[in-house]
Design a protein around this motif. Structure first.
Motif, PDB file in Angstrom:
ATOM      1  N   VAL A 181      38.186  62.168  40.211  1.00 19.74           N
ATOM      2  CA  VAL A 181      39.473  62.268  39.518  1.00 19.74           C
ATOM      3  C   VAL A 181      39.216  62.215  38.010  1.00 19.74           C
ATOM      4  O   VAL A 181      38.141  61.798  37.567  1.00 19.74           O
ATOM      5  CB  VAL A 181      40.429  61.132  39.950  1.00 19.74           C
ATOM      6  CG1 VAL A 181      40.747  61.220  41.435  1.00 19.74           C
ATOM      7  CG2 VAL A 181      39.836  59.772  39.604  1.00 19.74           C
ATOM      8  N   PRO A 182      40.205  62.600  37.206  1.00 19.71           N
ATOM      9  CA  PRO A 182      40.028  62.515  35.751  1.00 19.71           C
ATOM     10  C   PRO A 182      39.760  61.070  35.311  1.00 19.71           C
ATOM     11  O   PRO A 182      40.382  60.135  35.801  1.00 19.71           O
ATOM     12  CB  PRO A 182      41.355  63.022  35.187  1.00 19.71           C
ATOM     13  CG  PRO A 182      41.912  63.892  36.264  1.00 19.71           C
ATOM     14  CD  PRO A 182      41.476  63.248  37.561  1.00 19.71           C
ATOM     15  N   ASN A 183      38.832  60.932  34.401  1.00 24.44           N
ATOM     16  CA  ASN A 183      38.480  59.631  33.843  1.00 24.44           C
ATOM     17  C   ASN A 183      39.579  59.227  32.852  1.00 24.44           C
ATOM     18  O   ASN A 183      39.799  59.900  31.850  1.00 24.44           O
ATOM     19  CB  ASN A 183      37.128  59.750  33.121  1.00 24.44           C
ATOM     20  CG  ASN A 183      36.651  58.451  32.529  1.00 24.44           C
ATOM     21  OD1 ASN A 183      37.413  57.523  32.327  1.00 24.44           O
ATOM     22  ND2 ASN A 183      35.360  58.395  32.231  1.00 24.44           N
ATOM     23  N   PRO A 184      40.285  58.116  33.119  1.00 22.90           N
ATOM     24  CA  PRO A 184      41.373  57.701  32.224  1.00 22.90           C
ATOM     25  C   PRO A 184      40.903  57.469  30.777  1.00 22.90           C
ATOM     26  O   PRO A 184      41.622  57.788  29.835  1.00 22.90           O
ATOM     27  CB  PRO A 184      41.891  56.403  32.842  1.00 22.90           C
ATOM     28  CG  PRO A 184      41.407  56.410  34.248  1.00 22.90           C
ATOM     29  CD  PRO A 184      40.147  57.216  34.263  1.00 22.90           C
ATOM     30  N   ARG A 185      39.724  56.938  30.617  1.00 23.49           N
ATOM     31  CA  ARG A 185      39.208  56.680  29.268  1.00 23.49           C
ATOM     32  C   ARG A 185      38.938  58.004  28.547  1.00 23.49           C
ATOM     33  O   ARG A 185      39.277  58.177  27.381  1.00 23.49           O
ATOM     34  CB  ARG A 185      37.942  55.834  29.318  1.00 23.49           C
ATOM     35  CG  ARG A 185      37.408  55.513  27.929  1.00 23.49           C
ATOM     36  CD  ARG A 185      36.278  54.512  27.945  1.00 23.49           C
ATOM     37  NE  ARG A 185      36.801  53.176  28.226  1.00 23.49           N
ATOM     38  CZ  ARG A 185      36.486  52.452  29.301  1.00 23.49           C
ATOM     39  NH1 ARG A 185      35.636  52.899  30.187  1.00 23.49           N
ATOM     40  NH2 ARG A 185      36.997  51.265  29.490  1.00 23.49           N
ATOM     41  N   HIS A 186      38.346  58.936  29.260  1.00 22.54           N
ATOM     42  CA  HIS A 186      38.065  60.254  28.678  1.00 22.54           C
ATOM     43  C   HIS A 186      39.375  60.951  28.304  1.00 22.54           C
ATOM     44  O   HIS A 186      39.477  61.555  27.233  1.00 22.54           O
ATOM     45  CB  HIS A 186      37.267  61.105  29.678  1.00 22.54           C
ATOM     46  CG  HIS A 186      36.782  62.392  29.122  1.00 22.54           C
ATOM     47  ND1 HIS A 186      35.608  62.499  28.427  1.00 22.54           N
ATOM     48  CD2 HIS A 186      37.321  63.626  29.139  1.00 22.54           C
ATOM     49  CE1 HIS A 186      35.438  63.747  28.043  1.00 22.54           C
ATOM     50  NE2 HIS A 186      36.466  64.456  28.465  1.00 22.54           N
ATOM     51  N   GLU A 187      40.371  60.836  29.162  1.00 26.93           N
ATOM     52  CA  GLU A 187      41.674  61.447  28.893  1.00 26.93           C
ATOM     53  C   GLU A 187      42.327  60.827  27.660  1.00 26.93           C
ATOM     54  O   GLU A 187      42.885  61.528  26.820  1.00 26.93           O
ATOM     55  CB  GLU A 187      42.597  61.302  30.106  1.00 26.93           C
ATOM     56  CG  GLU A 187      42.226  62.209  31.255  1.00 26.93           C
ATOM     57  CD  GLU A 187      42.363  63.676  30.884  1.00 26.93           C
ATOM     58  OE1 GLU A 187      43.421  64.074  30.380  1.00 26.93           O
ATOM     59  OE2 GLU A 187      41.385  64.413  31.079  1.00 26.93           O
ATOM     60  N   ARG A 188      42.249  59.521  27.530  1.00 30.49           N
ATOM     61  CA  ARG A 188      42.821  58.851  26.356  1.00 30.49           C
ATOM     62  C   ARG A 188      42.086  59.284  25.087  1.00 30.49           C
ATOM     63  O   ARG A 188      42.704  59.540  24.059  1.00 30.49           O
ATOM     64  CB  ARG A 188      42.751  57.341  26.513  1.00 30.49           C
ATOM     65  CG  ARG A 188      43.400  56.634  25.323  1.00 30.49           C
ATOM     66  CD  ARG A 188      43.378  55.146  25.452  1.00 30.49           C
ATOM     67  NE  ARG A 188      44.405  54.715  26.394  1.00 30.49           N
ATOM     68  CZ  ARG A 188      44.609  53.454  26.730  1.00 30.49           C
ATOM     69  NH1 ARG A 188      43.850  52.508  26.209  1.00 30.49           N
ATOM     70  NH2 ARG A 188      45.562  53.130  27.579  1.00 30.49           N
ATOM     71  N   LEU A 189      40.781  59.398  25.174  1.00 33.67           N
ATOM     72  CA  LEU A 189      39.996  59.848  24.022  1.00 33.67           C
ATOM     73  C   LEU A 189      40.315  61.303  23.674  1.00 33.67           C
ATOM     74  O   LEU A 189      40.357  61.671  22.498  1.00 33.67           O
ATOM     75  CB  LEU A 189      38.502  59.671  24.293  1.00 33.67           C
ATOM     76  CG  LEU A 189      38.006  58.229  24.281  1.00 33.67           C
ATOM     77  CD1 LEU A 189      36.612  58.143  24.883  1.00 33.67           C
ATOM     78  CD2 LEU A 189      38.033  57.660  22.877  1.00 33.67           C
ATOM     79  N   ARG A 190      40.550  62.123  24.692  1.00 29.82           N
ATOM     80  CA  ARG A 190      40.900  63.527  24.446  1.00 29.82           C
ATOM     81  C   ARG A 190      42.217  63.612  23.674  1.00 29.82           C
ATOM     82  O   ARG A 190      42.338  64.361  22.700  1.00 29.82           O
ATOM     83  CB  ARG A 190      41.004  64.298  25.771  1.00 29.82           C
ATOM     84  CG  ARG A 190      41.251  65.787  25.597  1.00 29.82           C
ATOM     85  CD  ARG A 190      41.523  66.463  26.937  1.00 29.82           C
ATOM     86  NE  ARG A 190      42.670  65.906  27.625  1.00 29.82           N
ATOM     87  CZ  ARG A 190      43.949  66.127  27.279  1.00 29.82           C
ATOM     88  NH1 ARG A 190      44.240  66.878  26.256  1.00 29.82           N
ATOM     89  NH2 ARG A 190      44.933  65.589  27.975  1.00 29.82           N
ATOM     90  N   ARG A 191      43.204  62.800  24.082  1.00 34.81           N
ATOM     91  CA  ARG A 191      44.482  62.776  23.358  1.00 34.81           C
ATOM     92  C   ARG A 191      44.298  62.256  21.935  1.00 34.81           C
ATOM     93  O   ARG A 191      44.888  62.782  20.989  1.00 34.81           O
ATOM     94  CB  ARG A 191      45.511  61.935  24.118  1.00 34.81           C
ATOM     95  CG  ARG A 191      45.999  62.603  25.400  1.00 34.81           C
ATOM     96  CD  ARG A 191      47.179  61.876  26.020  1.00 34.81           C
ATOM     97  NE  ARG A 191      46.954  60.462  26.263  1.00 34.81           N
ATOM     98  CZ  ARG A 191      46.434  59.950  27.377  1.00 34.81           C
ATOM     99  NH1 ARG A 191      46.084  60.745  28.371  1.00 34.81           N
ATOM    100  NH2 ARG A 191      46.286  58.646  27.514  1.00 34.81           N
ATOM    101  N   LEU A 192      43.465  61.236  21.795  1.00 34.20           N
ATOM    102  CA  LEU A 192      43.176  60.694  20.469  1.00 34.20           C
ATOM    103  C   LEU A 192      42.490  61.740  19.594  1.00 34.20           C
ATOM    104  O   LEU A 192      42.801  61.864  18.407  1.00 34.20           O
ATOM    105  CB  LEU A 192      42.302  59.443  20.588  1.00 34.20           C
ATOM    106  CG  LEU A 192      41.899  58.768  19.280  1.00 34.20           C
ATOM    107  CD1 LEU A 192      43.129  58.318  18.490  1.00 34.20           C
ATOM    108  CD2 LEU A 192      40.977  57.592  19.578  1.00 34.20           C
ATOM    109  N   LEU A 193      41.600  62.517  20.181  1.00 32.96           N
ATOM    110  CA  LEU A 193      40.915  63.568  19.423  1.00 32.96           C
ATOM    111  C   LEU A 193      41.903  64.629  18.942  1.00 32.96           C
ATOM    112  O   LEU A 193      41.817  65.081  17.795  1.00 32.96           O
ATOM    113  CB  LEU A 193      39.820  64.209  20.277  1.00 32.96           C
ATOM    114  CG  LEU A 193      38.999  65.289  19.590  1.00 32.96           C
ATOM    115  CD1 LEU A 193      38.279  64.740  18.366  1.00 32.96           C
ATOM    116  CD2 LEU A 193      38.000  65.878  20.573  1.00 32.96           C
ATOM    117  N   LEU A 194      42.830  65.005  19.789  1.00 34.69           N
ATOM    118  CA  LEU A 194      43.856  65.966  19.370  1.00 34.69           C
ATOM    119  C   LEU A 194      44.670  65.413  18.202  1.00 34.69           C
ATOM    120  O   LEU A 194      44.918  66.110  17.213  1.00 34.69           O
ATOM    121  CB  LEU A 194      44.782  66.313  20.538  1.00 34.69           C
ATOM    122  CG  LEU A 194      44.185  67.166  21.642  1.00 34.69           C
ATOM    123  CD1 LEU A 194      45.152  67.284  22.816  1.00 34.69           C
ATOM    124  CD2 LEU A 194      43.827  68.540  21.114  1.00 34.69           C
TER     125      LEU A 194
END
Length: 102
Positions: free
Chosen positions: A6-19
């Protein structure tokens, strides 16, 4: 039995932060352009004090751009440390950790 990925929640949060950091970085890079352009035109303020102020403005603009890029670079580096997909159990543990419930 292989556990579903499943999607990694930490990676997803970092992706949003990067945007968000990318958007803010663009805004920061534009912050002094109008004032710098006006000062560079020679029609707003001239003389030695104006030259020093324009040089300081240029320096601040340059440093601000560098700092904004460092934020983006740091988030990208952190993203590389966390895989985009993890097992369901790992995702659950990550969510608990992110919520402070380790």
């Amino acid at each position: 039995m292989v556990e579903r990925m499943v999607p990694n929640p930490r990676h997803e949060r970092l992706r949003r932060l990067l945007l968000e950091a990318g958007e803010r970085s663009h805004e920061v890079r534009q912050a002094y352009l109008r004032a710098f352009g006006a000062m560079g035109s020679g029609r707003v303020w001239t003389g030695p004090a104006a030259d020093r102020w324009t040089d300081e403005l240029a320096d601040r603009h340059h440093r601000l751009g560098q700092l904004a890029q460092r934020v983006v670079d740091t988030v990208e580096e952190e993203m590389r440390r966390h895989p985009p997909l993890v097992t369901e159990a790992e995702a659950s543990a990550i969510r608990r950790e992110m919520a402070g419930r380790t």
